[in-house]
Structures are given as C-alpha cells and as structure tokens.
Write a protein that holds these residues in place. Structure first.
Motif, PDB file in Angstrom:
ATOM      1  N   SER A 194      48.264  47.738 104.699  1.00  0.00           N
ATOM      2  CA  SER A 194      48.875  47.408 106.064  1.00  0.00           C
ATOM      3  C   SER A 194      49.897  48.458 106.477  1.00  0.00           C
ATOM      4  O   SER A 194      50.097  47.741 107.842  1.00  0.00           O
ATOM      5  CB  SER A 194      50.006  46.095 105.050  1.00  0.00           C
ATOM      6  OG  SER A 194      49.357  44.792 104.726  1.00  0.00           O
ATOM      7  N   ALA A 203      48.564  49.276 110.329  1.00  0.00           N
ATOM      8  CA  ALA A 203      48.150  48.742 111.887  1.00  0.00           C
ATOM      9  C   ALA A 203      49.340  50.260 112.547  1.00  0.00           C
ATOM     10  O   ALA A 203      49.812  50.285 113.574  1.00  0.00           O
ATOM     11  CB  ALA A 203      48.937  47.520 111.483  1.00  0.00           C
ATOM     12  N   GLU A 261      48.885  43.801  99.901  1.00  0.00           N
ATOM     13  CA  GLU A 261      49.796  43.804  99.324  1.00  0.00           C
ATOM     14  C   GLU A 261      50.168  42.035  99.901  1.00  0.00           C
ATOM     15  O   GLU A 261      49.509  41.746 100.029  1.00  0.00           O
ATOM     16  CB  GLU A 261      50.754  44.195 100.833  1.00  0.00           C
ATOM     17  CG  GLU A 261      50.619  45.037 101.661  1.00  0.00           C
ATOM     18  CD  GLU A 261      50.045  46.163 101.480  1.00  0.00           C
ATOM     19  OE1 GLU A 261      48.164  46.016 101.909  1.00  0.00           O
ATOM     20  OE2 GLU A 261      49.699  47.424 101.747  1.00  0.00           O
ATOM     21  N   GLU A 262      51.574  41.153  99.509  1.00  0.00           N
ATOM     22  CA  GLU A 262      51.801  39.672  99.274  1.00  0.00           C
ATOM     23  C   GLU A 262      53.135  39.787  99.851  1.00  0.00           C
ATOM     24  O   GLU A 262      54.005  39.520  99.113  1.00  0.00           O
ATOM     25  CB  GLU A 262      51.842  40.215  97.371  1.00  0.00           C
ATOM     26  CG  GLU A 262      50.564  40.007  96.863  1.00  0.00           C
ATOM     27  CD  GLU A 262      51.056  39.939  94.849  1.00  0.00           C
ATOM     28  OE1 GLU A 262      51.663  38.657  94.602  1.00  0.00           O
ATOM     29  OE2 GLU A 262      49.958  40.575  94.435  1.00  0.00           O
ATOM     30  N   PRO A 263      52.562  39.145 101.418  1.00  0.00           N
ATOM     31  CA  PRO A 263      53.480  38.714 101.486  1.00  0.00           C
ATOM     32  C   PRO A 263      54.113  37.318 101.114  1.00  0.00           C
ATOM     33  O   PRO A 263      53.635  36.896 100.898  1.00  0.00           O
ATOM     34  CB  PRO A 263      53.790  39.425 103.088  1.00  0.00           C
ATOM     35  CG  PRO A 263      52.121  39.481 103.280  1.00  0.00           C
ATOM     36  CD  PRO A 263      51.681  39.630 102.211  1.00  0.00           C
ATOM     37  N   ASN A 303      55.124  34.668 102.988  1.00  0.00           N
ATOM     38  CA  ASN A 303      53.739  34.281 103.570  1.00  0.00           C
ATOM     39  C   ASN A 303      53.021  34.562 103.802  1.00  0.00           C
ATOM     40  O   ASN A 303      52.735  35.673 104.600  1.00  0.00           O
ATOM     41  CB  ASN A 303      54.479  34.065 105.258  1.00  0.00           C
ATOM     42  CG  ASN A 303      54.540  32.690 106.214  1.00  0.00           C
ATOM     43  OD1 ASN A 303      53.212  32.588 105.589  1.00  0.00           O
ATOM     44  ND2 ASN A 303      54.866  32.969 107.056  1.00  0.00           N
ATOM     45  N   HIS A 347      51.235  35.795 106.907  1.00  0.00           N
ATOM     46  CA  HIS A 347      51.543  37.404 107.083  1.00  0.00           C
ATOM     47  C   HIS A 347      50.577  38.129 107.246  1.00  0.00           C
ATOM     48  O   HIS A 347      49.903  39.318 107.503  1.00  0.00           O
ATOM     49  CB  HIS A 347      52.960  37.865 107.237  1.00  0.00           C
ATOM     50  CG  HIS A 347      54.017  37.372 107.313  1.00  0.00           C
ATOM     51  ND1 HIS A 347      55.164  37.593 107.004  1.00  0.00           N
ATOM     52  CD2 HIS A 347      54.304  36.376 108.712  1.00  0.00           C
ATOM     53  CE1 HIS A 347      56.415  36.979 107.578  1.00  0.00           C
ATOM     54  NE2 HIS A 347      54.993  36.022 108.592  1.00  0.00           N
ATOM     55  N   LEU A 348      50.089  38.251 105.997  1.00  0.00           N
ATOM     56  CA  LEU A 348      49.056  38.855 105.408  1.00  0.00           C
ATOM     57  C   LEU A 348      47.541  38.671 105.935  1.00  0.00           C
ATOM     58  O   LEU A 348      46.579  40.083 107.098  1.00  0.00           O
ATOM     59  CB  LEU A 348      48.789  38.381 104.187  1.00  0.00           C
ATOM     60  CG  LEU A 348      47.515  39.956 103.334  1.00  0.00           C
ATOM     61  CD1 LEU A 348      48.147  40.916 103.475  1.00  0.00           C
ATOM     62  CD2 LEU A 348      47.271  39.874 101.936  1.00  0.00           C
ATOM     63  N   GLN A 390      47.045  38.189 109.224  1.00  0.00           N
ATOM     64  CA  GLN A 390      47.200  38.584 110.492  1.00  0.00           C
ATOM     65  C   GLN A 390      47.757  39.706 110.132  1.00  0.00           C
ATOM     66  O   GLN A 390      46.592  40.609 111.941  1.00  0.00           O
ATOM     67  CB  GLN A 390      49.112  38.116 110.978  1.00  0.00           C
ATOM     68  CG  GLN A 390      49.502  37.054 110.998  1.00  0.00           C
ATOM     69  CD  GLN A 390      50.416  36.553 111.549  1.00  0.00           C
ATOM     70  OE1 GLN A 390      51.571  37.058 111.200  1.00  0.00           O
ATOM     71  NE2 GLN A 390      51.273  35.541 112.160  1.00  0.00           N
ATOM     72  N   MET A 391      47.900  40.087 109.844  1.00  0.00           N
ATOM     73  CA  MET A 391      48.146  42.024 109.463  1.00  0.00           C
ATOM     74  C   MET A 391      45.891  42.374 109.410  1.00  0.00           C
ATOM     75  O   MET A 391      46.066  43.249 109.948  1.00  0.00           O
ATOM     76  CB  MET A 391      48.335  42.574 107.775  1.00  0.00           C
ATOM     77  CG  MET A 391      48.835  43.606 107.744  1.00  0.00           C
ATOM     78  SD  MET A 391      49.323  45.046 109.202  1.00  0.00           S
ATOM     79  CE  MET A 391      51.657  44.116 108.530  1.00  0.00           C
ATOM     80  N   GLU A 400      43.913  41.057 110.568  1.00  0.00           N
ATOM     81  CA  GLU A 400      43.542  40.906 112.126  1.00  0.00           C
ATOM     82  C   GLU A 400      43.929  42.006 112.862  1.00  0.00           C
ATOM     83  O   GLU A 400      42.987  43.035 113.699  1.00  0.00           O
ATOM     84  CB  GLU A 400      44.199  39.882 113.107  1.00  0.00           C
ATOM     85  CG  GLU A 400      43.437  39.504 114.850  1.00  0.00           C
ATOM     86  CD  GLU A 400      43.856  38.310 115.175  1.00  0.00           C
ATOM     87  OE1 GLU A 400      43.603  37.608 114.738  1.00  0.00           O
ATOM     88  OE2 GLU A 400      44.339  38.917 116.298  1.00  0.00           O
ATOM     89  N   MET A 401      45.231  42.633 112.694  1.00  0.00           N
ATOM     90  CA  MET A 401      45.495  43.537 113.211  1.00  0.00           C
ATOM     91  C   MET A 401      44.973  44.659 112.987  1.00  0.00           C
ATOM     92  O   MET A 401      44.701  45.926 113.846  1.00  0.00           O
ATOM     93  CB  MET A 401      47.157  43.923 112.786  1.00  0.00           C
ATOM     94  CG  MET A 401      48.080  42.783 113.370  1.00  0.00           C
ATOM     95  SD  MET A 401      49.659  43.248 112.794  1.00  0.00           S
ATOM     96  CE  MET A 401      50.710  42.046 112.884  1.00  0.00           C
TER      97      MET A 401
END
Lengths: 357, 357
Positions: free
Chosen positions: B244, B247, B287-289, B291, B294-295, B297-298, B300-301
């Motif tokens: 992550s 990005a 990574e384990e946000p 929410n 959010h992973l 979204q990451m 996609e980024m």
C-alpha cells in the motif's frame, strides 16, 4: 487539479519561510563573544550536496524584503495566521560546534521575536533549538516558549538519533511544559546520513522522492518508543513530507501491534490511536494522483479531518496555492478543517468564527 | 478479514520458504575445496540482531521434512505453482568472503535443482547469487538460468548499493538475457546499514514496521536511475514488503517528474509507467485496514490487477491464507489476477485455463 471558487474564509498557513535580509539582518542579535567564532567558520554545518537545477525560490516573488513578500502572500489568500519557518535556522541542530549551535538558536529566536513577529500581527514564530544538545534545547524552549506567538519548536528530519530515542526526552518534557508543538521540517536530509536505508540517491529528483522515508522512520520511532505515553500532552507536526504514506504505515503498525506488542509493553493503544491524538501533517507538497478521487479516498483513510493542516511552503518552488492544491470537489467542511480548524486547535488559536471579519 | 468461500481455482504462491534438512542436506553440494573454508567460519555474514519473540515459524506446521510440509501446503490450497525462497541462501550476497559467497550461491542452486525441484513438479526455484560480485552473479545466472524451473534470481533488501546503481548492470543484463525475474526478499535488513535513513529501531516491532522503507528506496533507485530504459525486458518482483505504500511513492515520483525530469534526461516515461510495466509486488503481509473498503480502494490506486501476485510466506509466522487474506467481497476477476494470472504472466507459466483440471 482544477480551480476552486475563491473562498472568503480565512486560512492558516503552517509553512512560510522567512530569511534574514539587508533590511532585517540577523547580525545585531549575535552576542559579541560568538562573532569571532562565526567569522572563523565555527557555525558550519554539513550539507547534503543535492541541488535543485531550477533553484528553490519562486521566480515570480520579489524577495528583496522577505517580510513584505510574506505580507503580500497573507493578503492575497486571506491568511489569518502564518507560521514562520526561519531559514536556515531550523537546521541549527546540525552545527558541528555544539556551543555555537546553542548560541545561534538563541539568535534566531531573538531575531524572530524582535523583528519578524512585530512586523505583522498574523505571523507566528518557530523556536529554533539545538537538538544535538537536548538540555540546552530544553532551556531555550523554557526561555522563549512563554512568548504567546512562539507556537512550536522546529527541527529537521536529519538528526543524530531517531526522535523516539530517549536522548530527546528533555526536549519533549520542555515542549509539554511550555505548550509548544514539536514540528519537523525537511532541512538537510542526506547530510549526516543518506536519505535511504541503503545508500545515497544520485539525483535531486531521486533524493526528493526519498524525503518521506526519514519522516516515516521518525514517526514510527516516536510511536513505538512510547513517547506519547511518556509525554501525553506532546503534539507533533510533520511539515512538508507528504501525507499519503500515512495510510500504509498506520496499517502496518496496527497489524504488527497485534502480533508483536509483547516487545513494547509500554504501549497501551494501537499505534494509529497515538497518531490521531498526537500527530498532524501539513499538506504541501500534496500528492496529485491522476484520478483526484484517489486523493479523497486517501484523505478518508488517514482521517484528514483531524490530521491535516494546510501549508503553502511560500516562497519555495513547489508552493501550493490553497485554491488549487485540493481537488475542486473537496467538501467544504473538510476543506475548512484542513485550511483552518486543525491548525487552530493545534496551536490554540481563535476559532474560525472568531477569526472571520 | 472474513472467509471467502473456498475456490476450486488453482493458485500460484510466490513465496514459499525451503530450508535444508536432515533428509535433504546442503552439504553434499559443497565443493571439496570450500569445505574447510566454511568449517573455519569463512561463510559468515553480518546479522541485523533483531529477534522475533515468538520465533519466525508457524507452530502448527511440522517442519521435520520441509519438502513434505510444502507439499501438504500446496495440496491444501490447490496451489498449481509454488516459488521457493531458499533460506538462508537468498542473503548469500552479504557473505564477508566474496569467493566463498560465490561458491555458496552455486551450492544453493545445485541443491535446489538436484533435490527440491524433482521432489514435486509444482515447485519453481530461485537462483541464489552473490550480488556483491556482479560479474560472478551474472555468470551464475547464465549457468543455471536456462533451467526451465529456475524462474528468478533472489536478493535481499539489504545491499551494499541501491539497486539502481550501475554496479549491478551485469546482473540485469544476465537476467534479461536468460529471461529470469529479479526478485527481492527481506533478509538481513539492518545488518550492513540501519533500516531507516537515520538510525536503528530499538525493537523487532519497530524494525518490522520499517522494512518497506528499504524496498521503496530500491524501487525509487531502479526507476529514477533508468534501469528499465537500459534493460527494457527486465522484470522486478518485490516480495514481502507490503503493497500500500506504492500509491504515495508513485504519486510523488510522477509529480516530481514534472518539475525535475531535467535532472534525469534518460527517462522517457513517467515513473509510474515503468512500475506498471516492469514491477510486481507480492501480497503477504497484506495490509489490514479497519475498513476493508480502504484496501479495495488501495488496490485500484496501485493497479492491483496488473501489479500484485499472491504469496503465503509459508511456513512463517505471518503467513497469509489465500482464503482469508483478501476482503471477502474482492471481485473474482481481481482475485484471479492476484492469485494466478499476474504471476503466470510474470514467469511465463501456463494460463489459468490450461492449469485447471
């Protein structure tokens, strides 16, 4: 990024550089007994040796009188408060001669208080300290930290130790006692060490990309070493180091906290909780993903409504215009937190309502 | 993360550790003339000195015969191909005695080819090389890189130089010529240098948080030094360093490319383009946000559909179960890219259709 319509609402700018000038010289503040030492080069510091081929100042700004240039900047963007970063005073900690470094810290502070803050009521100062002598730094924080417009101390990412090291405890104790923020600004990264864990980048471009590594290392150190347990009122501001790396670092820290907290029994909260409660980041140079939606998503991941404070980096080359730096669809309440309230709460400044004309 | 329903589709696992064992010893592969040198300690390497208080192996895995343990792991998760990371062969580059390091690289490769790959047709090997002698490393890549199941070379984040340095050009030339991937795995970060740009973390927890800094520095160096212009067929795989952070690093690199590319005239594309075309990352430890959105979204980024390859890190403590490591609502086509096709394309393996029973 596209334009926002100009907002009349006042802003706080957390990163404005001020230099000594012919009209506002530093020399009169240097005690007699140190003038010879400085003339002999005893004020020398290491250099990182990287060079921006374009220079580091905006070419469209007249810097003949930096205070006047700053005043025009405050007027242009309706900036209610601007936090000065005295340059090169903020990297005084790297002075080879520790005694001279201590003296020069006092010089930079006396100069700000006598000639910069009185110049414009909107200006706030940064206490320069020699972090290479933490006891002397603590004494200097106590000497000038009571001045109501000296709101923070400033150091650089380059340092002899990671900032979680107990070497710096006297500094944090003094910051907490005097109610001043501990701010870090890039300064001379690459002078004592390289800016990566392995070796030196070979261009200014590669070096500039690497600056956030140092700040991430310091934040990791501050949190994991338990600085915020020992100094529960301490607030830290990371200036000009980017913001979007915070999501990954917090996620990794929080995940490892589950498996490895036995090694750090002094920690009582997840690392992200310490960050949300004690750490703020300035926005410039804001990341600019090709898809602006990604920056919104990142703002949500890092709780920008609590953590981010606007900064321009005036008058430097990569200045962020507050009306252009954020995606045009940034919700007004979030923009208000970033551009005013987070910094007002950090520094104990009047609320936006009180600041509005 | 919640469970996914078990998928029948085969996987590729890019990070499986194999150790020598009593049933599969390394010693027979050591040439006579180096046995005395090794007995005298000439194979010694520096250590980082950090210690995981829980140990680094899963306690639920019987490692008496590592090959059998790996076979059970492949069966359990329907893993079509598993890429071996021979341990501690991958940090052979840090051997003080360069000649012994060169010899041991050959030993690790001969051992894999003779005893590990024949054990199970699903296993692929990693070429161990002494990166501290790039010409010798290149010769070793040419010696064994033609073996159809030796699909990559492996080095560690710790190294004498940033990997964009021209010191390593002979290695990349050989990788490109032989069609093998250049993989980096954490190994002994903190042994030659500290893992941060400033100083040493004081706990395993803080150290582990800092490992991605080294990988980011190497990626920055590879891209900005123009390695992918010089070696346009070179592919790089970053193993076990998190994903992550990509990005922010790409955004900063691309933004600086606009202002600073004059310093690197050899670059003909934005940094992110080189990354999308030449760099892959393995997922573990994902990574384990808090929410899980959010992973996504990451993902996609960072264009996860091109850049990420599944890895388990079997049999290590922070192993990622392929059915639990990704958010339960991960779209099947994205999961398929991450768990099979990205690695298949990287290594030139049969497509998923061909691999399905």
């Amino acid at each position: 990024m596209s334009d926002n319509p100009k907002r009349p609402s006042p802003l706080i700018d957390c990163d404005i550089h001020i230099y000594p000038s012919a009209q506002n010289p530093l020399e009169p503040f240097i005690p007699t007994e140190f003038r010879q030492a400085l003339a002999q080069g005893q004020g020398s510091k290491p250099s990182h040796g990287y060079c921006n081929p374009h220079g580091v100042d905006r070419r469209d700004v007249d810097l003949t009188e930096p205070r006047e240039a700053i005043r025009r900047h405050l007027d242009q963007y309706n900036i209610a408060y601007g936090v000065l970063q005295p340059q090169p005073g903020y990297d005084i900690s790297l002075t080879h001669n520790i005694e001279v470094g201590n003296a020069m810290a006092r010089v930079w502070n006396d100069w700000q208080i006598a000639t910069c803050l009185p110049f414009d009521d909107r200006l706030l100062g940064s206490i320069c300290v020699n972090l290479n002598d933490p006891m002397a730094a603590a004494a200097e924080i106590r000497r000038v930290g009571g001045h109501e417009r000296m709101v923070q101390i400033v150091g650089t990412g380059e340092s002899t130790h990671l900032y979680g090291h107990r070497f710096y405890h006297p500094v944090y104790e003094a910051c907490q006692e005097m109610g001043v923020v501990f701010a870090l600004h890039p300064g001379a990264e690459g002078s004592l060490h390289s800016t990566t864990p392995v070796g030196r980048p070979s261009s200014y471009f590669e070096w500039h990309n690497s600056l956030p590594f140092t700040f991430q290392a310091h934040l990791n150190s501050l949190v994991i070493e338990g600085i915020f347990e020992r100094f529960p009122k301490l607030m830290v501001l990371l200036v000009e180091a980017g913001v979007s790396w915070l999501a990954q670092l917090m996620w990794r820290m929080d995940k490892n906290f589950k498996g490895l907290r036995v090694t750090t029994p002094w920690l009582r909260q997840a690392p992200s909780e310490y960050i949300f409660n004690h750490v703020r980041l300035t926005t410039q140079p804001i990341e600019e993903p090709a898809n602006p939606l990604h920056l919104f998503q990142m703002f949500e991941m890092i709780h920008a409504e609590r953590t981010l404070c606007y900064s321009s980096d005036f008058p430097h080359w990569d200045f962020d215009d507050p009306h252009r730096a954020f995606p045009s669809k940034t919700p007004a309440p979030l923009l208000e937190r970033i551009q005013y309230s987070n910094a007002a709460e950090l520094y104990g400044l009047p609320s936006l309502l009180a600041a509005q004309p």
